[in-house]
Each structure stands twice: as C-alpha cells, then as structure tokens.
Design an enzyme around this catalytic site. Structure first.
Site, PDB file in Angstrom:
ATOM      1  N   ARG A   1       0.928  -1.281   0.067  1.00  0.00           N
ATOM      2  CA  ARG A   1      -0.086  -0.022   0.114  1.00  0.00           C
ATOM      3  C   ARG A   1       0.866   1.278  -0.002  1.00  0.00           C
ATOM      4  O   ARG A   1       0.333   2.330  -0.093  1.00  0.00           O
ATOM      5  CB  ARG A   1      -0.882  -0.003   1.218  1.00  0.00           C
ATOM      6  CG  ARG A   1      -0.336  -0.322   2.510  1.00  0.00           C
ATOM      7  CD  ARG A   1      -1.342  -0.539   3.572  1.00  0.00           C
ATOM      8  NE  ARG A   1      -0.737  -0.926   4.856  1.00  0.00           N
ATOM      9  CZ  ARG A   1      -0.274  -2.164   5.128  1.00  0.00           C
ATOM     10  NH1 ARG A   1      -0.239  -3.226   4.345  1.00  0.00           N
ATOM     11  NH2 ARG A   1       0.279  -2.552   6.293  1.00  0.00           N
TER      12      ARG A   1
ATOM     13  N   GLU B   1      -5.480  -0.850   6.246  1.00  0.00           N
ATOM     14  CA  GLU B   1      -4.858  -2.096   6.268  1.00  0.00           C
ATOM     15  C   GLU B   1      -3.549  -1.727   7.160  1.00  0.00           C
ATOM     16  O   GLU B   1      -3.007  -2.630   7.925  1.00  0.00           O
ATOM     17  CB  GLU B   1      -4.317  -2.296   4.851  1.00  0.00           C
ATOM     18  CG  GLU B   1      -3.823  -3.879   4.820  1.00  0.00           C
ATOM     19  CD  GLU B   1      -3.726  -4.251   3.575  1.00  0.00           C
ATOM     20  OE1 GLU B   1      -4.552  -4.877   2.784  1.00  0.00           O
ATOM     21  OE2 GLU B   1      -2.284  -4.234   2.797  1.00  0.00           O
TER      22      GLU B   1
ATOM     23  N   HIS C   1     -24.556  15.262  -1.499  1.00  0.00           N
ATOM     24  CA  HIS C   1     -25.970  14.904  -1.742  1.00  0.00           C
ATOM     25  C   HIS C   1     -26.292  13.589  -1.765  1.00  0.00           C
ATOM     26  O   HIS C   1     -27.157  12.820  -2.140  1.00  0.00           O
ATOM     27  CB  HIS C   1     -26.470  15.307  -3.349  1.00  0.00           C
ATOM     28  CG  HIS C   1     -26.167  16.643  -3.625  1.00  0.00           C
ATOM     29  ND1 HIS C   1     -27.260  17.608  -3.333  1.00  0.00           N
ATOM     30  CD2 HIS C   1     -25.161  17.581  -4.083  1.00  0.00           C
ATOM     31  CE1 HIS C   1     -26.889  18.998  -3.580  1.00  0.00           C
ATOM     32  NE2 HIS C   1     -25.755  18.863  -3.977  1.00  0.00           N
TER      33      HIS C   1
ATOM     34  N   LYS D   1      -7.847 -15.721   2.797  1.00  0.00           N
ATOM     35  CA  LYS D   1      -7.153 -16.180   1.851  1.00  0.00           C
ATOM     36  C   LYS D   1      -7.163 -17.731   1.933  1.00  0.00           C
ATOM     37  O   LYS D   1      -7.581 -18.517   1.011  1.00  0.00           O
ATOM     38  CB  LYS D   1      -5.609 -15.646   1.791  1.00  0.00           C
ATOM     39  CG  LYS D   1      -5.427 -14.237   1.144  1.00  0.00           C
ATOM     40  CD  LYS D   1      -4.238 -13.911   1.081  1.00  0.00           C
ATOM     41  CE  LYS D   1      -4.196 -12.474   0.519  1.00  0.00           C
ATOM     42  NZ  LYS D   1      -2.670 -11.989   0.675  1.00  0.00           N
TER      43      LYS D   1
HETATM   44  O1  LIG Z   1       1.009  -6.876  -4.526  1.00  0.00           O
HETATM   45  P1  LIG Z   1       0.498  -8.124  -4.077  1.00  0.00           P
HETATM   46  O2  LIG Z   1       1.625  -9.169  -3.499  1.00  0.00           O
HETATM   47  O3  LIG Z   1      -0.078  -8.915  -5.078  1.00  0.00           O
HETATM   48  O4  LIG Z   1      -0.423  -7.833  -2.709  1.00  0.00           O
HETATM   49  C1  LIG Z   1      -1.641  -7.132  -3.327  1.00  0.00           C
HETATM   50  C2  LIG Z   1      -2.392  -6.691  -2.092  1.00  0.00           C
HETATM   51  O5  LIG Z   1      -2.672  -7.825  -1.313  1.00  0.00           O
HETATM   52  C3  LIG Z   1      -2.585  -7.584  -0.012  1.00  0.00           C
HETATM   53  O6  LIG Z   1      -1.492  -8.309   0.733  1.00  0.00           O
HETATM   54  C4  LIG Z   1      -3.742  -7.853   0.665  1.00  0.00           C
HETATM   55  O7  LIG Z   1      -4.178  -9.084   0.318  1.00  0.00           O
HETATM   56  C5  LIG Z   1      -2.138  -6.239   0.252  1.00  0.00           C
HETATM   57  O8  LIG Z   1      -1.406  -5.755   1.032  1.00  0.00           O
HETATM   58  C6  LIG Z   1      -1.345  -5.778  -1.037  1.00  0.00           C
HETATM   59  O9  LIG Z   1      -1.262  -4.577  -1.656  1.00  0.00           O
END
Ligand SMILES: O=P(O)(O)OC[C@H]1O[C@](O)(CO)[C@@H](O)[C@@H]1O
Length: 891
Positions: A561, A647, A678, A803
């Site tokens: 991020r 996150e 709005h 996941k």
């Molecule tokens: O760049 P990657 O490894 O595909 O991860 C994508 C995204 O998935 C995450 O790990 C969350 O699932 C994020 O932190 C990250 O930005």
C-alpha cells in the site's frame, strides 16, 4: 448566592476552595422557607448559625470516631435522576454531589479528576469516589458549590454502610465509596487550604437573604420552571443559565461515559481477568501507552473539551491564528478540530513520550521497524535524490531505486516512441495493469488525476490505460473487450507474484493474447511485463516474462500500500503519461518527506494530522473518518486512503505483543464534493459524527465560467468547500431556526447541534506534484498514528485467514465440479448448505460446459463472445482498435 454565581466562583481563573462551613450554608432553608429567617434579627441569625455549626461539628466528630479513619461522608441532595433503569434519562443539577468528609465539595469538574462512577441499582444511586490524580491536575480543577437543601447525610465505609438521616423529606439513596488509593481529598484539602487561606471565599449569608435577593431567586425559580429541556427534570430552585447548561452537559456526558464503561467492564470482566494474568508480566516490562501520564492527561483534558462547543472555540482569535500550518503551498487549517492549543500541547507531550521523532528517523533511515516481517519500511527512499544514501543490509538502496527508475524511463520511452513494439510489429498503445490492493489503488488514483491534468492530457494522447483488479470475469470483460491484443501491453503488478486474484487475471490476459496471436512464448515476452519484488524473480520468469528487459523490480522494504512510488506506479503511469510527469509526482512526495522529517511538531502537517487522528479516535471516540476531496479528479483518493489507513492501522497488538485497550484504526470512507453532500452529508450533519478532511484547490485543472454567470464553476465548488466545515462546526441553534420563521413543530428537526470536527487542506492546483504531496501527507499521517498507538502499521496478517479459507473452499468446489453427486461437507453445517446450494445452482459454470471442445479455453470465451456480438451487429469498432488481428481469430 445563586448556584450560578457559586459555580462561577468555582470556575474562576484561580481555584477557590469552598470553606468547610459551606455545608452549613448548604443546609440553609430554601427561598420558599426563608421568611422566618428574614424576620430574625442579625443576632438571632448569628446565634442560630453558631448552634447549627456546633451541632454539626459534634455530629461529625461522633461519626468520624465510629467510622473507618479513611471513610468518606456524602451529603446527598435532591436526586433528580428519576429513572436509572433508562439511562437516557440522566441529568443532574448542581446540588447533586458527593461531599467528602473533609467538607470539600466536589463538582463534576473535580469529579472528572477522580475515578468517580455512578452505578444504577434498583432505582437507587450508588456512587463511588476515589482520589487518585496528581497535584498537577488539580491546578486546573475548580470547586463547585451550590445552595443545597441537604436532606440526607450518608457515611459509608468499604465494609460498613451506616446511614444517618438528618431529614427524610426526600427520597432515600444509598452510597458506597471506595477508599482513596493514593491520597484522600481530606489530606489534599487540608494542605491546600493551609496554603491558600487568603483565597477562601467567605459567603455572606445576609447578602443572600435580603429581600432583593429573595425576589430575584423567585424570578429565577419561575424562569427555571419555564425552561424547556427535553428529558430533564429540574429541581424547582435551580437557576437556568449558561452555567447550568454547561454544568448539565458536562455531568450528563460524564455519567453516560462512566456508565458505559462500567457496563462494558462488567461484560469483559472474565476476559480481562484472564488477560490481566497473562499480560501482567509483559505489562510491567512495557506498559501500554494508555497507562502513561501523558495519555491520562489527555483523558482528563477530554472532559474539558467536551464542555466546549466549536462555535465558541472558533471565536477565539488567538486559537484560529495558531491552528494552521503551511508548507510548500499546502495550507492546513485545523481550527475546526475539537481541540485547543492545550490539546495540541498535550498531544505533543504524548508524541514525545512515544518517541515519535525518533521512530520517524528509524523509519526513514532503514531500521527494521516492520518487526513481524523483519523488514525496513522505506517508501521514502523511493523518492530520494540520487545523491542520498540509505543503507539496508549494507546496500545503498537509493542507488538501486534510481537504477530501476532509469530502466523504467528507457523502457517506457522506448514504447512511447515506437521502438519497442508488440509481437506482430504493431505499436503498443493499450496498457492493462493487472494488480489488486496496493498494486492497483495508488496507480489508479494517480491516473485519475492525470487524466484531466493539462500536461497529462497532452502526453496521453493516443494511449489507453486500464486496470484489471477484480477476479470477477466481468472485470475482464470490461477491461479488454474492445481492445486489440496486438496493441496491448499487459503489466502484471504484484509484489509477491502469488496473489490469487492477480495471478488468475494474469493467466487470463496471457490466454487472451495467445488466443489472438497464437500460443507462442514470444507473445508473452513482447506483451507482458512484471512489477514485482526481487524475491519473486523466479516466479516472474516461470510465467514467461523476459526478466532481463521486461521485469521492473522493487524491494521487500516497500509495503504494497506504500508502493505507488515504485515500479508499481512508475511503469503504468510513465507508459501512459511519460516519465517526466511521474517524476514530478515523486518530487511532490519528496517535498513532504523532507518537511515530515525536519519540521517541528507544531508546524509539521502530517504529524499534526496524525496526532489529531489519535485525539479524535482514541479520546473523542469517533470511529469513522471521511476524506472529501473537492476535486472530481481525486475520485479514487478516498479508496486509496481506505486501504492505506485501514490495512495499516487495523491492528490490535502493540509491538510488545500486548492487546491494546484503547481504540486504534478508523474506518475511512469518502467521496468527492459536492457529490458527497447529496449522498451521506445528512448523516455527517445530524447523525453520527465523523471527522472530515476537506481537500480543495485554489485553481481548477479546468476552470469554466459561463457568460452570464457571476462565478466560475470552480468558485461554486469551492464555496461549498468553505461552507461545509463551518456548517459542521457551528450547527444551527433552535433560536436561529425560529428566527427564520420556521413553525415550532419543525424546529427540533431543523436544528443542527454542530460541534462536528473537520480540517481543511488547501493546495494551489491539482498537478502531478500536488498529488505526490497529498500522497505523502496521508502515508505519514498513517505512520504517525501507528507510532503513537504503538502498533505495527506495516504488516497485514489480518488478510491471511480469509485467503486460506478461500483455498479450502476452492478445493471443495473442484471436487464438486468433478461429479454431480458430490456433496460438500464444509467445516460447519451452514457453510455446507450454502456451498451445496451454490454448486447445485451453477451447473452452467464455464468449466462444466459440455459443448466446448477440449481445445477451446473457456477463460476467454466471454471476451470472444462480445467481439462476435459486435461483429454480428455490424458495429464498427473504434478506429484505433482494429479487432481483426493478424490471425483473424474473431471469425
Ligand atoms: O502486490 P501483491 O503481493 O499482489 O499484494 C496485493 C495486495 O494484497 C494484500 O497483501 C492484501 O491481501 C495487500 O497488502 C497488497 O497490496
């Protein structure tokens, strides 16, 4: 002496202890009974007072002897809490306060400095008081007294509850007290009054009982009866005025808060006990920030703030002058925060306690602050100048950064100049960036800004940039249905190169290319590039990507991020808009990085914003927060901030492995203005309070002014940007509503309480540079909050469980797709039922379609179908997207 004037005395600039003899005063008759008093001669009154005092002292002494030496006494006046089972109806008046045995009178303003709690039990009041604050807190306290018709004197020790009733005309109540833990208020009071003898306020009875005063009091009583305050039952003798209102507000919120805490505490007692046992050892080693005096001072200060309305705070010239910060064109106005200069000072004290500046230095110098993943956190290095040096494991990472940036520059210029072409020799003009989360949101937010930025428009002519994030096949369809694969470059953006959604979408895109250009590995080498972490190099190679020329790496110390300044943003943005614009974006971010690292706390924009974030969430209790850019081009900024912040700070453990006992991590949402006005602003103005970040620009990317209009469209937009924060802060009183001639029935519905915090960020113009500034401000705000809260803002273990379970479900689905009779048995009956329902109702699933030949890959079927639909409808595709392809797969 009216309660109001006594209150004012207590609230004066210097604390004035109320003398012990006030209790005598407190027992004096009310106005209605005072005729006999006024008919007495002064000598008789004197005599009466003396007798009363003597009696009282004797009585007091007697009781003290019987009681535990540390016991407290309470004078309980008229309880005006009429229904304690319904907490909504909680109110009090100045004559409901516990008087400790020493004669000190406790107001809510004093009481907030104690652990003073109310508990409801079968319609009675149980009050506990505990003196535990430090002297320094006392200095800001004030005493409070009121003329009180004392009806009952109750003395209770921890294990004995003896009650002496001096008058029984009013309802009885019971009180229990905890013993003071540190120092009794008696000790405090004695010492204080010795030092402050000259400050003692002596109350003149005669003044208070002359005819004038009595008639005034009658007037006051009458106006009190007419006072319309919903849900409040006032004792008839109280004087309605501002002081009372303040007092009432303070007490109400105080009681509510304590009650809620108590209730919450009861529910969590068992959990807590267990946790305490486990945590005790750790705690000794490393206490939670909430245990520090700095944090507790803020807790106390909160009670002061709760008593102040933004409407009033905003009138303070000095405060308004002080509550803004400016750096490199960025103007932050935080005067509409529910905070004073003292708040800021206390927050800075907390920041010092948490060694904020040191932790910022740790971050930017490459220390392993992401301790759960054993990584440095160095997104700031991504925008460092080439001559800077930052070392990780002995390597100067800035050198690596610039090496990759140069590689990206050369590659993207090669594509844009036509030197680098596709498999069939066509120019590459369509870019599809496949990635999710941090590998998507940042670049998309930047793309949306540049799309309408004049330089961006010019440099993007003839190019197309799209993002494929969701694994929903509909997203595939939307992304590439009308594109020519021969002119399309796919960027697979994934730090780990393992994210399930991204990798499936990447395989889909690869298949799409093969479908049109033949199943040749050169197709992948010419049409697919990767942006991934160096540690994923093997996976990139395995996918068929040319790792020498088409692989743009970044490093483990770049969090997903926080990665838009790496190849993640650089490759798609430079392909679409040219490398120069991306460089300007980096420069903007760098400008804020330097400010963040060097500016003093009280001038430091991200630090101020972070500290106020902590204040709003952990102290004032606002759980949500909004980002409201008054710029349509920032439409994807709220989503980026959502991931960035939620996150990062959606955590529960401190870095010492202790669970936080204070709120951390806000819920972020937002929408550009005025659209948001709005949609959800109704809630912001009248419903729950969510602190708002307004973001505006002095100049528009494209201003527009119609001939007959007196203002440009941008002025119209910005008028809202300036108006909304004031509307939130000031609200509108019932009187103001009435003054507009609104019918009385509607007045409550049209009244705005106001007092809703916001801050405003004003920048010159939305350019690539300004976007970099905004990005860095929000990245650093998040980090500041994490540092104060003592959590790790740079890991994301919370996404793992989902996941893993998705993989389990996939295994069930694979089995179910193999045989129609297969019944799924998942981990619980509800999951089994819904999964079987899904399987039974999705037999037409692409992978089960029997009329497909084994060689036809179903994954691209949808796209292919769309193309044939277009062909059938004899629609002419856009000129630059000749879908014929060299092998004519469309037929
Ligand atoms: O760049 P990657 O490894 O595909 O991860 C994508 C995204 O998935 C995450 O790990 C969350 O699932 C994020 O932190 C990250 O930005």
């Amino acid at each position: 002496w009216s309660p109001a004037s006594l209150w004012r005395l207590g609230r004066g600039p210097r604390m004035r202890p109320i003398p012990t003899n006030l209790r005598v005063l407190a027992e004096r008759p009310l106005a209605a009974e005072s005729s006999s008093w006024s008919s007495m001669t002064p000598e008789e009154r004197q005599e009466k007072r003396r007798n009363k005092k003597q009696n009282q002292q004797q009585q007091q002494q007697k009781q003290q002897e019987q009681q535990h030496p540390k016991s407290y006494r309470m004078f309980h006046a008229v309880p005006i809490y009429t229904d304690f089972n319904d907490v909504d109806l909680v109110s009090t008046a100045p004559d409901f306060f516990p008087f400790p045995d020493d004669g000190e009178i406790v107001s809510p303003y004093d009481a907030h400095e104690r652990d003073f709690a109310f508990e409801m039990k079968e319609g009675t009041v149980t009050t506990a008081t505990e003196t535990k604050m430090e002297d320094s807190h006392r200095s800001s306290s004030s005493s409070f007294s009121s003329k009180t018709h004392v009806t009952k004197t109750t003395s209770v020790t921890a294990d004995d509850a003896s009650t002496t009733t001096t008058s029984s005309s009013l309802s009885s109540s019971s009180h229990t007290f905890q013993e003071p833990t540190h120092r009794s208020s008696y000790e405090y009071y004695t010492q204080y009054s010795q030092n402050q003898q000259d400050e003692v306020v002596l109350l003149d009875d005669e003044d208070d009982n002359d005819d004038d005063s009595i008639s005034k009091r009658h007037d006051n009583e009458n106006s009190l009866r007419n006072l319309q305050v919903p849900q409040i039952h006032l004792p008839p003798r109280l004087v309605p005025n501002v002081a009372w209102e303040h007092h009432h507000r303070a007490t109400t919120s105080f009681v509510h808060e304590r009650l809620q805490r108590r209730r919450g505490q009861r529910d969590q007692t068992i959990d807590k006990q267990q946790h305490q046992l486990e945590g005790d050892t750790k705690r000794k080693r490393s206490p939670l920030v909430s245990a520090t005096p700095e944090w507790q001072r803020l807790e106390l200060h909160k009670l002061e703030i709760e008593n102040q309305h933004l409407r009033d705070l905003l009138k303070d010239e000095e405060r308004s002058q002080a509550m803004f910060a400016e750096h490199d064109g960025v103007y932050l106005d935080y005067s509409r925060q529910r905070a004073t200069l003292k708040t800021l000072q206390l927050l800075q004290d907390l920041a010092k306690r948490q060694r904020l500046e040191e932790r910022i230095q740790d971050m930017v110098s490459g220390k392993t602050i992401n301790f759960t993943e054993k990584r440095a956190v160095l997104h700031t290095a991504l925008r460092a100048d080439p001559d800077e040096q930052i070392f990780v494991d002995g390597e100067n990472v800035v050198e690596d950064v610039h090496q990759v940036l140069n590689q990206i520059k050369t590659f993207t210029e090669g594509v844009r100049s036509g030197n680098i072409r596709g498999y069939t020799g066509k120019r590459l003009r369509n870019i599809i960036s496949v990635g999710i989360g941090g590998s998507y949101l940042g670049p998309e937010f930047l793309h949306e800004v540049l799309k309408t930025e004049p330089d961006g428009i010019n440099s993007a002519l003839g190019y197309n940039l799209r993002f494929l994030a969701n694994v929903d096949p509909v997203d595939v369809e939307r992304t590439c249905a009308d594109l020519d694969p021969e002119e399309t470059l796919i960027i697979v953006v994934s730090k780990t190169f393992t994210t399930a959604e991204t990798m499936l979408n990447a395989r889909t895109m690869r298949q799409w290319l093969w479908d049109f250009m033949g199943n040749d590995k050169e197709v992948v080498r010419k049409h697919v590039v990767a942006c991934a972490s160096v540690s994923a190099t093997d996976k990139v190679k395995e996918f068929g990507i040319d790792t020498n020329n088409y692989f743009f790496r970044f490093w483990d110390w770049v969090g997903g991020r926080y990665s838009v300044c790496s190849a993640v943003g650089a490759v798609p943005i430079s392909l679409m808009y040219g490398f120069d614009l991306f460089e300007q974006f980096l420069k903007g971010a760098q400008s804020i990085d330097r400010h963040f690292m060097t500016a003093p706390m009280d001038k430091n924009i991200p630090i101020i914003m972070g500290l106020l974030g902590v204040w709003n969430h952990s102290f004032l209790g606002y759980k949500t927060r909004t980002t409201l850019p008054y710029a349509e081009a920032l439409l994807r900024l709220p989503s980026h901030i959502q991931q960035l912040d939620m996150e990062s700070n959606g955590k529960v453990m401190t870095r010492h492995g202790i669970e936080v006992d204070y709120p951390v991590g806000e819920i972020d949402f937002g929408e550009p203005g005025t659209n948001g006005q709005h949609s959800f602003f109704q809630l912001l103005h009248m419903g729950q309070t969510a602190p708002c970040d307004f973001i505006g620009f002095c100049q528009s990317q494209h201003d527009l002014c119609l001939d007959d209009e007196s203002l440009s469209s941008h002025d119209e937009l910005m008028a809202n940007f300036f108006a909304q924060p004031d509307a939130l802060a000031n609200g509108k009183t019932a009187d103001e509503v009435r003054a507009e001639g609104i019918e009385e029935d509607l007045v409550p519905h049209r009244t705005f309480k106001g007092n809703r915090p916001s801050m405003s960020l004003l920048l010159p113009k939305l350019t690539a540079y300004a976007t970099g500034q905004l990005l860095a401000i929000y990245e650093h705000r998040t980090a500041v909050q994490g540092f104060i809260w003592d959590i790790n803002s740079f890991d994301q273990w919370g996404v793992e469980l989902g996941k893993k379970l998705a993989n389990d479900v996939k295994a069930h689905l694979v089995d179910a797709r193999k045989s129609e009779d297969h019944v799924i048995e998942a981990s619980n009956p509800a999951s089994s039922r819904i999964l079987n329902y899904y399987v039974n109702n999705s037999r037409t699933n692409a992978c089960m379609n029997s009329d497909m030949s084994p060689n036809t890959n179903p994954l691209t079927r949808v796209t292919r179908k769309t193309h044939s639909d277009h062909a059938r409808a004899a629609l002419t595709p856009p000129i630059q997207h000749d879908l014929g392809g060299s092998i004519g797969k469309l037929s």
